[in-house]
Write a protein that holds these residues in place. Structure first.
Motif, PDB file in Angstrom:
ATOM      1  N   GLN A  74     -33.059  25.763 -14.033  1.00  0.00           N
ATOM      2  CA  GLN A  74     -32.667  26.386 -15.635  1.00  0.00           C
ATOM      3  C   GLN A  74     -31.522  27.227 -15.442  1.00  0.00           C
ATOM      4  N   SER A  75     -31.606  27.378 -16.780  1.00  0.00           N
ATOM      5  CA  SER A  75     -30.687  28.134 -17.002  1.00  0.00           C
ATOM      6  C   SER A  75     -30.910  30.025 -17.071  1.00  0.00           C
TER       7      SER A  75
ATOM      8  N   GLN B  54     -27.805  16.197 -19.342  1.00  0.00           N
ATOM      9  CA  GLN B  54     -28.857  17.951 -18.155  1.00  0.00           C
ATOM     10  C   GLN B  54     -27.890  17.124 -17.311  1.00  0.00           C
TER      11      GLN B  54
ATOM     12  N   SER C 140     -35.162  32.617 -27.478  1.00  0.00           N
ATOM     13  CA  SER C 140     -34.952  30.802 -27.616  1.00  0.00           C
ATOM     14  C   SER C 140     -33.275  30.689 -26.926  1.00  0.00           C
ATOM     15  N   GLN C 141     -32.732  29.717 -25.949  1.00  0.00           N
ATOM     16  CA  GLN C 141     -31.564  29.777 -25.804  1.00  0.00           C
ATOM     17  C   GLN C 141     -30.741  29.558 -27.314  1.00  0.00           C
TER      18      GLN C 141
ATOM     19  N   GLU D 274     -28.095  23.967 -26.398  1.00  0.00           N
ATOM     20  CA  GLU D 274     -27.968  22.678 -25.388  1.00  0.00           C
ATOM     21  C   GLU D 274     -27.099  22.423 -25.367  1.00  0.00           C
TER      22      GLU D 274
ATOM     23  N   THR E 151     -28.384  25.643 -21.092  1.00  0.00           N
ATOM     24  CA  THR E 151     -29.421  24.737 -20.863  1.00  0.00           C
ATOM     25  C   THR E 151     -28.352  23.946 -19.656  1.00  0.00           C
TER      26      THR E 151
END
Lengths: 115, 113
Positions: A42-43, B9, B1-2, B5, B105
């Motif tokens: 994860q980040s 991925q 929250s991030q 994005e 992310t």
């Protein structure tokens, strides 16, 4: 270039004990340091901003009594995980702002495992 | 929250090929930075691009920034096995040298021989 030394690189502790993680800026002064937490694959999530000579600023949802941050000198910031529990197991990373366009310098991280 | 994005991925390519990673963010920024993280290690700063810049190069790296679309891309040319790592974009919202970074992310890049 700017170097941030983080220790220990890994630690295993029993539930209920406290663990201290240190970050030192070796060749520059860091009035501000940041502490992040990272779960596998994860980040990075910012936990708090450590300010030399004053109280840390915690992000929403981070328990300040559980994650104690001390920034007593211009080259050292510490994160103490108090009364650790297995859910605190994670990778913790510190960073310090670099010079202008050089980005931020990160420590090598600490892998905490609470058993 | 991030804040950001990233896509894809995960990316798997062969050595010698180019790798492109994309990052989108939500609010106005002062600058955007790209970092690399080898497994179980800290982050290494790769490149910083300011909000008034559109493209920047560093060796085999090329970064673009489109503030109208709130997006950035990182291109690694002629990839090598040693480029295998996770790549993160990070945005700095403030103008001070100690602005908080918010990370995307991440993209896990695998370069095979």
């Amino acid at each position: 270039g700017a170097v941030v030394s983080q220790h220990p690189s890994w630690v295993i502790c029993k539930s209920g004990t406290s663990v201290k993680i240190e970050c030192r800026s070796l060749d520059f002064q860091a009035t501000t340091m940041f502490w992040y937490r990272q779960f596998p694959k994860q980040s990075l999530m910012l936990m708090a901003t450590s300010n030399e000579g004053s109280k840390a600023t915690y992000e929403q949802g981070v328990e300040k009594d559980k994650f104690l941050i001390n920034h007593a000198s211009l080259t050292l910031s510490t994160l103490t995980v108090t009364s650790a529990h297995p859910e605190d197991s994670s990778f913790y990373i510190c960073s310090a702002p670099g010079w202008r366009a050089t980005g931020y310098t990160f420590g090598s991280g600490t892998r905490l495992t609470v058993v | 929250s991030q804040q950001g994005e990233e896509d894809p991925q995960a990316l798997s390519i062969q050595e010698g090929e180019n790798a492109t990673m994309n990052c989108s963010y939500k609010t106005s920024i002062n600058n955007l930075q790209w970092y690399r993280q080898n497994s179980g290690r800290g982050l290494v700063h790769l490149i910083l691009i300011r909000s008034n810049e559109r493209e920047k190069h560093s060796g085999r790296l090329r970064v673009t920034l489109d503030t109208s679309k709130k997006s950035s891309s990182l291109l690694i040319t002629a990839s090598r096995a040693a480029d295998t790592a996770s790549y993160f974009c990070a945005t700095a919202l403030g103008t001070g040298t100690a602005s908080k970074l918010t990370f995307g992310t991440g993209t896990r890049l695998q370069v095979t021989l």
